[in-house]
Design a protein around this motif. Structure first.
Motif, short mmCIF file in Angstrom:
data_model
loop_
_atom_site.label_atom_id
_atom_site.label_comp_id
_atom_site.label_asym_id
_atom_site.label_seq_id
_atom_site.Cartn_x
_atom_site.Cartn_y
_atom_site.Cartn_z
N ALA A 175 71.22 50.07 86.16
CA ALA A 175 69.97 50.37 85.90
C ALA A 175 69.03 49.56 85.18
O ALA A 175 67.93 49.36 85.27
CB ALA A 175 69.92 51.70 85.20
N ARG A 176 69.78 48.55 84.54
CA ARG A 176 69.11 47.46 83.72
C ARG A 176 69.35 46.11 84.38
O ARG A 176 68.52 45.38 84.19
CB ARG A 176 69.54 47.47 82.39
CG ARG A 176 69.60 48.63 81.55
CD ARG A 176 69.83 48.67 80.23
NE ARG A 176 71.09 47.96 79.88
CZ ARG A 176 72.04 48.72 79.70
NH1 ARG A 176 72.44 49.95 79.87
NH2 ARG A 176 73.28 47.89 79.37
N ILE A 177 70.42 45.89 84.95
CA ILE A 177 70.66 44.66 85.74
C ILE A 177 71.17 44.88 86.86
O ILE A 177 71.85 45.49 87.35
CB ILE A 177 71.87 44.02 84.79
CG1 ILE A 177 71.66 43.88 83.37
CG2 ILE A 177 72.35 42.75 85.36
CD1 ILE A 177 72.92 43.25 82.59
N ASN A 178 70.51 43.98 87.88
CA ASN A 178 70.83 44.12 89.42
C ASN A 178 72.41 43.63 89.46
O ASN A 178 72.66 42.46 89.96
CB ASN A 178 69.92 43.35 90.25
CG ASN A 178 70.05 43.72 91.41
OD1 ASN A 178 70.61 44.57 91.82
ND2 ASN A 178 69.69 42.52 92.61
N LEU A 179 73.56 44.36 89.36
CA LEU A 179 74.85 43.98 89.40
C LEU A 179 74.98 44.28 90.86
O LEU A 179 75.87 43.31 91.70
CB LEU A 179 75.64 44.74 88.60
CG LEU A 179 75.54 44.55 87.10
CD1 LEU A 179 76.10 45.62 86.26
CD2 LEU A 179 76.15 43.05 86.91
N VAL A 180 74.80 45.30 91.52
CA VAL A 180 75.04 45.69 92.82
C VAL A 180 73.89 46.21 93.37
O VAL A 180 72.92 46.61 92.61
CB VAL A 180 76.18 46.54 93.29
CG1 VAL A 180 77.50 45.79 92.64
CG2 VAL A 180 76.02 47.92 92.49
N SER A 181 73.71 46.36 95.01
CA SER A 181 72.49 46.93 95.35
C SER A 181 72.60 48.45 95.00
O SER A 181 73.63 49.15 95.19
CB SER A 181 72.38 46.62 96.84
OG SER A 181 71.56 47.40 97.63
N HIS A 182 71.40 49.06 94.54
CA HIS A 182 71.30 50.24 94.16
C HIS A 182 71.68 51.07 95.28
O HIS A 182 72.40 52.38 95.01
CB HIS A 182 69.82 50.73 93.74
CG HIS A 182 69.60 52.06 93.39
ND1 HIS A 182 70.00 52.51 91.99
CD2 HIS A 182 69.01 53.11 94.00
CE1 HIS A 182 69.52 53.96 92.00
NE2 HIS A 182 69.31 54.36 93.11
N ASN A 183 71.35 50.93 96.36
CA ASN A 183 71.76 51.95 97.63
C ASN A 183 73.24 52.02 97.78
O ASN A 183 73.44 52.88 98.74
CB ASN A 183 70.93 51.56 98.88
CG ASN A 183 71.08 50.46 99.35
OD1 ASN A 183 72.13 49.48 99.13
ND2 ASN A 183 70.14 49.98 100.29
N THR A 184 74.00 51.10 97.36
CA THR A 184 75.41 51.23 97.65
C THR A 184 76.29 52.11 96.70
O THR A 184 77.31 52.64 96.81
CB THR A 184 76.08 49.96 97.55
OG1 THR A 184 75.76 49.29 96.32
CG2 THR A 184 75.33 48.88 98.64
N LEU A 185 75.52 52.45 95.56
CA LEU A 185 76.22 53.43 94.42
C LEU A 185 76.55 54.87 94.98
O LEU A 185 77.21 55.36 94.52
CB LEU A 185 75.22 53.54 93.19
CG LEU A 185 74.92 52.01 92.56
CD1 LEU A 185 74.00 52.19 91.30
CD2 LEU A 185 76.31 51.71 91.79
N GLY A 186 75.53 55.38 96.01
CA GLY A 186 76.27 56.63 96.51
C GLY A 186 77.42 56.57 97.11
O GLY A 186 78.06 57.66 97.16
N ASP A 187 78.04 55.32 97.43
CA ASP A 187 79.26 55.37 98.01
C ASP A 187 80.06 54.24 97.34
O ASP A 187 80.73 53.36 98.04
CB ASP A 187 79.24 55.09 99.54
CG ASP A 187 80.57 55.47 100.30
OD1 ASP A 187 81.48 56.10 99.73
OD2 ASP A 187 80.68 55.14 101.47
N VAL A 188 79.88 54.18 96.06
CA VAL A 188 80.33 52.86 95.25
C VAL A 188 82.08 52.67 95.30
O VAL A 188 82.53 51.61 95.42
CB VAL A 188 80.26 53.13 93.65
CG1 VAL A 188 80.64 54.28 93.15
CG2 VAL A 188 80.34 51.76 92.94
N TRP A 189 82.67 53.90 95.59
CA TRP A 189 84.32 53.81 95.54
C TRP A 189 84.53 53.03 97.15
O TRP A 189 85.76 52.45 96.89
CB TRP A 189 84.89 55.14 95.43
CG TRP A 189 84.73 55.70 94.02
CD1 TRP A 189 84.06 56.33 93.42
CD2 TRP A 189 85.71 55.36 93.15
NE1 TRP A 189 84.47 56.54 92.25
CE2 TRP A 189 85.69 55.82 92.05
CE3 TRP A 189 87.18 54.65 93.22
CZ2 TRP A 189 86.31 55.82 90.71
CZ3 TRP A 189 87.91 54.42 91.99
CH2 TRP A 189 87.58 55.06 90.70
N ARG A 190 83.77 53.33 97.96
CA ARG A 190 84.10 52.57 99.35
C ARG A 190 83.63 51.23 99.41
O ARG A 190 84.38 50.13 99.52
CB ARG A 190 83.72 53.52 100.51
CG ARG A 190 83.95 52.55 101.79
CD ARG A 190 83.69 53.52 103.12
NE ARG A 190 82.38 53.91 103.14
CZ ARG A 190 81.42 52.99 103.70
NH1 ARG A 190 81.44 51.88 104.24
NH2 ARG A 190 79.74 53.53 103.73
#
Length: 216
Positions: free
Chosen positions: A41-56
Motif C-alpha cells: 500500500a506504501r511501496i510498489n513492490l508488486v502490481s496491485h491487481n495481482t494481490l487478489g491471486d497473490v498465492w498463485r
C-alpha cells in the motif's frame, strides 16, 4: 507439484496441497504475504491487481523453482530480488544460503523486514548487481528482471562451470533464446509454468560465451 487451473484464485490451503510444504513453512509464507500486502500500500513492490491471486501469481510462481534446484545446492544468488520473488521464497522453502541483490533502497528495507519476520536465512545486498563481489553460486535465479542476453551478461560474475540458471520467463522466451545465442552457448531446458499458462521455467546449463563474438 502438479498442474492446476489458473482461473480460480489460489489460497494458502490450495498452495499447500500443490506443494506439500509443512505447516510451519506455510505459516512463514502466510507471514510474508501479510507483510507484502501491508507494505504494498506504501511501496510498489508488486502490481496491485495481482494481490487478489497473490498465492498463485507470486508465491507459487516463485516456489515452483524449488524442485528444479539440484540436491546439494549450498548457495543461490537471486538477481534483482525486488519483493523477494523468487529468492526469499526459496530461502523460506529451505535453500541453505540465499543472497538477495536489490539496489532499490525501499525494497531493500522491505526485504530486510521480510527476512526477519519469516526467519529466512537470506543475506541482503542493497547494491547494484555489478557492485557485488564475484562469487561462484550453485544456482542463479531471476524473475521479470531483464531479457535473457542481459541476464547472462550480468550473472557471469556468479557462474562457474557447474552453475545452473533458473529464470522465470514469459511467452517471448523463444525470441530471447534466439537473441542470446548470438553471443552465448548454453544447454537450455524449458518446463511449463505452474502459475502462468503463457510462462515457463528456463533452466540453463553449460553457459559460455561464443568465442567468435568476442566479449563486451
Amino acid at each position: 507439484m502438479t498442474t492446476r487451473p489458473t482461473r480460480i484464485p489460489l489460497g494458502p490451503g490450495g498452495f499447500q496441497k500443490l506443494t506439500n510444504v509443512s505447516r510451519e513453512t506455510l505459516d512463514r509464507l502466510i507471514s510474508y504475504v501479510d507483510l507484502l500486502t501491508a507494505w504494498n500500500a506504501r511501496i510498489n513492490l508488486v502490481s496491485h491487481n495481482t494481490l487478489g491471486d497473490v498465492w498463485r501469481r507470486h508465491i507459487l510462481d516463485s516456489a515452483q523453482l524449488y524442485p528444479h534446484i539440484p540436491q546439494g545446492t549450498q548457495m543461490l544468488i537471486d538477481l534483482g530480488s525486488g519483493a523477494g520473488l523468487p529468492g526469499l521464497i526459496l530461502s523460506i522453502l529451505g535453500v541453505p544460503v540465499v543472497h538477495l541483490i536489490e539496489s532499490d533502497a525501499r525494497k531493500a528495507v522491505f526485504l530486510r523486514e521480510a527476512a526477519r519476520v519469516t526467519g529466512a536465512a537470506a543475506s541482503l545486498h542493497a547494491i547494484r548487481i555489478e557492485q557485488m563481489k564475484p562469487v561462484v553460486a550453485n544456482v542463479v535465479t531471476a524473475r521479470a528482471l531483464a531479457p535473457l542476453s542481459d541476464l547472462l551478461a550480468i550473472s557471469e560474475r556468479f557462474r562457474g562451470p557447474d552453475t545452473i540458471c533458473l529464470f522465470l520467463k514469459g511467452e517471448s522466451v523463444q525470441e530471447e533464446l534466439t537473441n542470446a545465442r548470438k553471443e552465448w552457448k548454453m544447454t537450455p531446458r524449458q518446463s511449463p509454468s505452474l502459475s502462468d499458462p503463457t510462462g515457463c521455467i528456463l533452466r540453463l546449463e553449460n553457459i559460455t560465451r561464443d568465442p567468435s563474438t568476442g566479449s563486451r
